[in-house]
Every structure is written in structure tokens, then in C-alpha cells.
Write an enzyme that holds these catalytic residues in place. Structure first.
Site, PDB file in Angstrom:
ATOM      1  N   LYS A  66       0.863  -1.337   0.125  1.00  0.00           N
ATOM      2  CA  LYS A  66      -0.076  -0.088  -0.101  1.00  0.00           C
ATOM      3  C   LYS A  66       0.855   1.095  -0.204  1.00  0.00           C
ATOM      4  CE  LYS A  66      -3.504  -2.341   2.514  1.00  0.00           C
ATOM      5  NZ  LYS A  66      -4.122  -2.704   3.927  1.00  0.00           N
ATOM      6  N   GLN A 125      -3.010  -1.380  10.048  1.00  0.00           N
ATOM      7  CA  GLN A 125      -3.234  -2.841   9.636  1.00  0.00           C
ATOM      8  C   GLN A 125      -3.841  -3.616  10.520  1.00  0.00           C
ATOM      9  OE1 GLN A 125      -2.628  -3.521   6.152  1.00  0.00           O
ATOM     10  NE2 GLN A 125      -3.464  -5.361   6.878  1.00  0.00           N
ATOM     11  N   ASP A 149      -9.713   3.068   5.567  1.00  0.00           N
ATOM     12  CA  ASP A 149     -10.326   1.933   5.366  1.00  0.00           C
ATOM     13  C   ASP A 149     -11.745   1.865   5.450  1.00  0.00           C
ATOM     14  OD1 ASP A 149      -8.540  -0.180   4.781  1.00  0.00           O
ATOM     15  OD2 ASP A 149      -7.979  -0.299   6.979  1.00  0.00           O
TER      16      ASP A 149
END
Ligand code: NAP
Length: 299
Positions: free
Chosen positions: A53, A97, A120
Site C-alpha cells: 500500500k 493494519q 479503510d
């Protein structure tokens, strides 16, 4: 034979769009876009995802910082770190994460991220905004799937869509986004009876389960669009059916939920694993970063 939903190609097109949008903002004396990725501990899969990412962000001209924190970090320290990024006007997106170590309350961490920086789209405020159709970030994988369908000109409106899996990460938000685009949506899960019958009704069939070989040819109606979200590592077999090994360890292979060789001749479109939904998830995170950046800097 089905046409391929090429996630690598489509992700590239999304990156070009992001670069073009960022270029159009140059010269407006805005702060440069900056994404922060936080990894707690050293889970190898998490390292791979965070690195991918971060590299993708840099590729489109988004500054990226990776915060690697020790797995023993206390919840208080982690929350304090997030609070600092929330307050930092140079930071436009924050991604923590998952999974987090068991001593950390994942929900508390998700809710500590400023919803305006929640790339997210896990924060309940953003989930709520998405549910009622307000603008903002969308969950990465579902949004990536919709971008993939759009890229190939596949119409969603009026279609019968079946989503296998009902997680908060993929299945549930995907069903909502398909519904918003006027599909007729059925959600199926581990307790669904007559899975084959349900799947055969699908004009768009998405499997987000995590079981290799779950979607067999008899579950797919001719011409259906089949999107495979699943990622499963299975032993690799040689041409004689024997297990392949390397230095005494079985060789593993990444496959989806769909029996690709059997379904490919029947479906109208199919996404491969790897190279389908995976690259789109990363492109979608970048798209969300752009969305958050524009909202923070321009609104
Ligand atoms: P998850 O939280 O484990 O959810 C799996 C879902 O599948 C659950 O809703 C479960 O039903 C359902 N299920 C289990 N067995 C089933 C069966 N036999 N028939 C129908 N439904 C069944 O997983 P997830 O996080 O949504 O991820 C799903 C898969 O997608 C995984 O392989 C994951 O690695 C992959 N993934 C890939 C990407 C990507 O970018 N490529 C991104 C995210 C996830 P219940 O709710 O009844 O238990």
C-alpha cells in the site's frame, strides 16, 4: 470462454486517474497528500500488505509514512500515536493494519481514528454515512470490485447479484454498495441452505468466503459475471497429481474460492486470483486517500 476482469490493468487505470486529479490540484498551495500506515508487530502478511500500500501511494505521488510499532505496545500508547496523527494537519489518511495483537481492543483503535482520515472506512461514522448514501470513503475491497465492474462496462443496475460471505470487511458493505447501484441483491453465508440454487440465479456472483473450490461450475449460470475475492493458499500439485515440495516444505499456491478452470468456460466474465480483486483493493485505498485529501484540503 469468459472474458477476464483484469485487476492489474484496471488498478493501473485508477492510478492514472488519481495522478491526473492530483496534478490538477498542483499550484493551489495545498499541503501535499500524506498517508500514514501503522503496523503493530511483525506479522509477515501485514508487512506485505503495508509495504504494498505504501509503495502504491508513492507511485501516484502521495507521501507515505509507515509506522512500525512493537507488538508489546500498550493500547494507551497506540491510541496516543493515533491521536497525534489525527491532530497533525500534514496527515490526510491513517490506516491501522489488522489484525492487531490480542491485548489490543481493535474496536477502540478503529474508533480512535478521526473519521475524516479513516481510509479503510471502518469507523462506524463512515459505515453509517455509506449506508445512507452520503459521500466519503468506501470499504476498499467492495469499492475496488465496483471499480472493476465499471472499468469493463458491466452494468449493475437491475441485475441479480449474489454475494457469498457477510463479513463487515467485504460481504456486507459490498451488498450495500450493489444495492445502492440498483442491483437486486441476495447475501448468502455459512448457514444458507441451497447455496447452489441461490448462486445459479446470479447474473453477478461474488464469492468472499475464503474456501478454495467453493464455487463449482454447476453453481454458475451461463454468461454470469463471477468475481472471486477469496485468497487461499493450497498445496501445489504436479502434473501427475503429486504434492510439489521445495526443501521438504510443500509448495503453496494462491487460489480464490472459484474453481477457475471449470467455471471459465461457462461464465461471461471472471476475475482471476491472483491479479483480480487484490490489486483493486490497493487501488481503492489510494482512491480513498484522494477522497479524504480533497475533503480535508478543499472543503
Ligand atoms: P470472513 O470474515 O472469514 O468471512 C467469511 C464469510 O464467508 C462469512 O460470512 C461466512 O459465513 C461465509 N462462509 C463461510 N463458509 C461458507 C460456505 N461454505 N458457504 C457460504 N458462505 C460461507 O472473511 P473476509 O474477511 O470477508 O474475507 C473473505 C475472503 O476474501 C478471504 O479469503 C480473504 O482472504 C479474502 N479477502 C481478499 C481481499 C483482497 O483484496 N483480495 C480483501 C479482503 C478479503 P458466516 O458469517 O455464517 O460465518
Amino acid at each position: 470462454v469468459a472474458k477476464l476482469l483484469d485487476g492489474k490493468l484496471c488498478a493501473k487505470a485508477v492510478r492514472v486517474r488519481i495522478r491526473t486529479e492530483l496534478a490538477a490540484l498542483e499550484g493551489r498551495a495545498l499541503r501535499p497528500p500524506h498517508a500514514v500506515f501503522i503496523q503493530v508487530g511483525d506479522n509477515p502478511a501485514s508487512t506485505t500488505y503495508v509495504n504494498a500500500k505504501s509503495a502504491a501511494a508513492l507511485k501516484v505521488g502521495i507521501r507515505s509514512t509507515i509506522g512500525r510499532l512493537p507488538s508489546e505496545i500498550s493500547q494507551t500508547e497506540l491510541l496516543a500515536g493515533i491521536a497525534a496523527h489525527n491532530a497533525d494537519e500534514q496527515v490526510h489518511s491513517i490506516l491501522v493494519q489488522l489484525p492487531l495483537p490480542p491485548h489490543i481492543d481493535t474496536r477502540a483503535v478503529i474508533e480512535a481514528i478521526d473519521p475524516r482520515k479513516d481510509v479503510d472506512c471502518f469507523h462506524p461514522i463512515n459505515v453509517g454515512r455509506m449506508t445512507v448514501g452520503l459521500p466519503g470513503p468506501k470499504p476498499a475491497t467492495p469499492q475496488g470490485i465496483l471499480m472493476l465492474l465499471e472499468h469493463y462496462g458491466i452494468q449493475v443496475s437491475g441485475k441479480r447479484a449474489v454475494v457469498l460471505g457477510r463479513s463487515n470487511l467485504v460481504g456486507k458493505p459490498l451488498a450495500l454498495l450493489l444495492l445502492e447501484r440498483n442491483a437486486t441483491v441476495t447475501m448468502a453465508h455459512s448457514r444458507s441452505a441451497n447455496l447452489g440454487e441461490i448462486c445459479r440465479e446470479a447474473e453477478i456472483l461474488v464469492s468472499a468466503v475464503g474456501k478454495a473450490g467453493l464455487v463449482t461450475a454447476d453453481m454458475v449460470s451461463p454468461g454470469a459475471v463471477v468475481v472471486d475475492v477469496g485468497t487461499n493458499h493450497v498445496p501445489q500439485l504436479g502434473s501427475d497429481g503429486s504434492l510439489l515440495e521445495e526443501q521438504g516444505e510443500p509448495l503453496l499456491q494462491l487460489v480464490g474460492d472459484v474453481d477457475f478452470p471449470a467455471v471459465e468456460p461457462i461464465a461471461g466474465w471472471i476475475s482471476p486470483v491472483p491479479g483480480g480483486v487484490g490489486p483493486m483493493t490497493i487501488a481503492s485505498v489510494l482512491w480513498n486517500t484522494l477522497t479524504l485529501y480533497k475533503a480535508l484540503e478543499l472543503d
